[in-house]
Design a protein around this motif. Structure first.
Motif, mmCIF file in Angstrom:
data_model
loop_
_atom_site.group_PDB
_atom_site.id
_atom_site.type_symbol
_atom_site.label_atom_id
_atom_site.label_comp_id
_atom_site.label_asym_id
_atom_site.label_seq_id
_atom_site.Cartn_x
_atom_site.Cartn_y
_atom_site.Cartn_z
ATOM 1 N N ARG A 115 62.594 29.926 41.324
ATOM 2 C CA ARG A 115 61.608 31.001 41.189
ATOM 3 C C ARG A 115 62.072 32.205 42.008
ATOM 4 N NH1 ARG A 115 56.161 30.266 39.676
ATOM 5 N NH2 ARG A 115 55.982 32.467 40.244
ATOM 6 N N GLN A 274 58.216 21.952 40.953
ATOM 7 C CA GLN A 274 57.141 21.886 39.971
ATOM 8 C C GLN A 274 55.792 22.238 40.592
ATOM 9 O OE1 GLN A 274 58.378 21.441 37.003
ATOM 10 N NE2 GLN A 274 56.442 21.750 35.923
ATOM 11 N N GLU A 277 53.659 25.384 39.795
ATOM 12 C CA GLU A 277 52.616 25.498 38.775
ATOM 13 C C GLU A 277 51.224 25.297 39.362
ATOM 14 O OE1 GLU A 277 53.304 23.184 35.300
ATOM 15 O OE2 GLU A 277 55.319 24.008 34.953
ATOM 16 N N GLU A 278 51.167 24.793 40.606
ATOM 17 C CA GLU A 278 49.881 24.515 41.246
ATOM 18 C C GLU A 278 49.546 25.514 42.345
ATOM 19 O OE1 GLU A 278 47.997 22.166 39.993
ATOM 20 O OE2 GLU A 278 49.560 21.518 38.591
ATOM 21 N N SER A 282 53.059 34.333 43.006
ATOM 22 C CA SER A 282 53.056 35.166 41.806
ATOM 23 C C SER A 282 53.130 36.628 42.211
ATOM 24 C CB SER A 282 51.782 34.900 40.998
ATOM 25 O OG SER A 282 51.737 35.697 39.838
#
Length: 428
Positions: A115, A274, A277-278, A282
């Motif tokens: 990311r 992963q 995603e939680e 952002s």
């Protein structure tokens, strides 16, 4: 003699509207002695920069290690110009995000998913957040420098504004000292979410140190994070983890990723990544395309050409030359040149007759007059030439007899044409 009148005038102007007159502590008057230093630059090309007074320098700061190829690299800047015609940022992701993520996964041993952020602090803070989410723990063991966010900067002397409750969750340990890490793990059993460290800065890891940290993280259920903001895409294409053969769970990258364009990355094990995603990680500008185009061009150039091998060879000549000059002046037991050839340090500890910051001020004063821009480390780029290294070594040949005399007579301040620098806080 070089003068810096316009820099001083610009500082006064800037401080009327900008606290400290700079966006970055390391580029501010806290690090550059006013009156004998350039305070504002106008342009850069290759390994050289020009200040607003028209003085030219060989730049051994390389924009705080963020420029690896050199200022104005044609491949990188050409890719940015091409992307500019297609857009800087769009309303949905572009395939360029996956292009760069795939390159990182090809090059970095720990990278399975990636990311992006904009600064190194984004990446290190994101890594800590997903480590906490993955483990269900709150405490963090820290070693080295990891950016401006509360969880780290609260452990330093620059902790004003950081709540005590946040500071209480971060616990420093010493580099090359496994016992200090074991003590943190013993004090907070089953509560350490992450162990984060720079895999190397000034000192090389002692035999077994990084391997020992890896083992302790695994045995205590903590996520091991290598902060490779500087070492990544500088030591080798796969970073310090490839160089030393120790693979962390997560790694963070920034400065070397895009030759000065603002982008950073978290990369690591797919099951931990992963958690992105939680948790909330952002950014409106997280997929900004000019920087990603620069990153793609930079990484492809590193894959295509022996860039980092060349930088290391240049750095080896620099280190050898500087150490020889120390020996010639009987200073090899007083000062030292340490670190990796691509990112080495001229180490000046406090002396009985002079503080480290008084000596650093004298060094910078003399270097700036001789066309060298340097903060005490040698942050090399692909653009640094043999002639650039000779210019730096000539500056050391000029400085070391002066430093020897200043230490012998105990009056270094008489040689300064400005006030000496004062510590900001100890980074490493």
């Amino acid at each position: 003699m070089r003068t810096f009148d316009r820099s001083i005038q610009q500082l006064a102007r800037a401080e009327r509207v900008i606290p400290l007159g700079s966006q970055t502590f390391s580029k501010s008057r806290t690090q550059f002695p006013v009156g004998v230093s350039p305070l504002y630059l106008e342009r850069g090309r290759g390994s050289h920069v020009w200040d607003i007074d028209g003085n030219e320098y060989v730049d051994f700061i390389s924009s705080l290690c963020s420029v690896t190829l050199g200022y104005g690299d044609p491949d990188v800047d050409g890719a940015v110009r091409d992307q500019l015609d297609r857009g800087v940022i769009l309303s949905l992701p572009a395939s360029l995000e996956a292009d760069v993520a795939e390159l990182i996964c090809e090059m970095v041993p720990c990278a399975e998913k990636v990311r992006f952020g904009k600064n190194g602090s984004d990446a290190t803070s994101g890594a800590i957040r997903i480590a906490r989410a993955f483990t269900g723990r709150d405490h963090v063991a820290v070693c080295g420098y990891h950016g401006w966010q509360d969880w780290y900067i609260g452990t330093t002397a620059r902790n004003r504004g950081v709540p005590q409750a946040t500071r209480d969750l971060s616990h420093p340990f010493a580099y090359n000292d496994l016992a200090s890490l074991e003590a943190v793990l013993a004090e907070w059993p089953g509560q350490i979410a992450a162990i984060i460290l720079e895999p190397m800065n000034v000192e090389y890891p002692q035999t077994g140190f990084l391997e020992g940290v890896r083992d302790l993280a695994s045995r205590h259920g903590a996520v091991l994070v290598f902060d490779e903001t500087i070492t990544g895409f500088r030591y080798t294409n796969g970073g310090a983890q490839q160089y030393f053969g120790v693979t962390p769970d997560l790694a963070t990258f920034g400065k070397g990723l895009a030759n000065g364009y603002p982008v950073s990355a978290i990369a690591g094990r797919a099951d931990i990544m992963q958690m992105m995603e939680e948790v909330f990680f952002s950014f409106t500008f997280g997929g900004e395309l000019l920087s990603l185009a620069a990153a793609k061009a930079t990484l492809q150039k590193l894959q295509r050409e022996p860039i980092l091998e060349g930088i290391a060879k240049t750095g080896e000549k620099l280190i050898e030359g500087a150490r020889s000059i120390l020996a010639e002046n009987g200073l090899e037991g007083v000062f030292a040149v340490k670190g990796h050839p691509a990112w080495s340090f001229f180490v000046m500890p406090d002396q009985p007759t002079a503080s480290a910051f008084e000596m650093k001020t004298l060094m910078m004063q003399e270097f700036h007059q001789r066309g060298i821009l340097c903060l005490g480390s040698h942050n090399l780029s692909h653009a640094h030439s043999a002639e650039d290294i000779d210019t730096l070594l000539q500056a050391y040949r000029h400085l070391m007899p002066m430093m020897r005399a200043a230490l012998d007579d105990g009056d270094i301040k008489s040689r300064l044409r400005c006030d000496p620098l004062v510590p900001l806080f100890k980074i490493r």
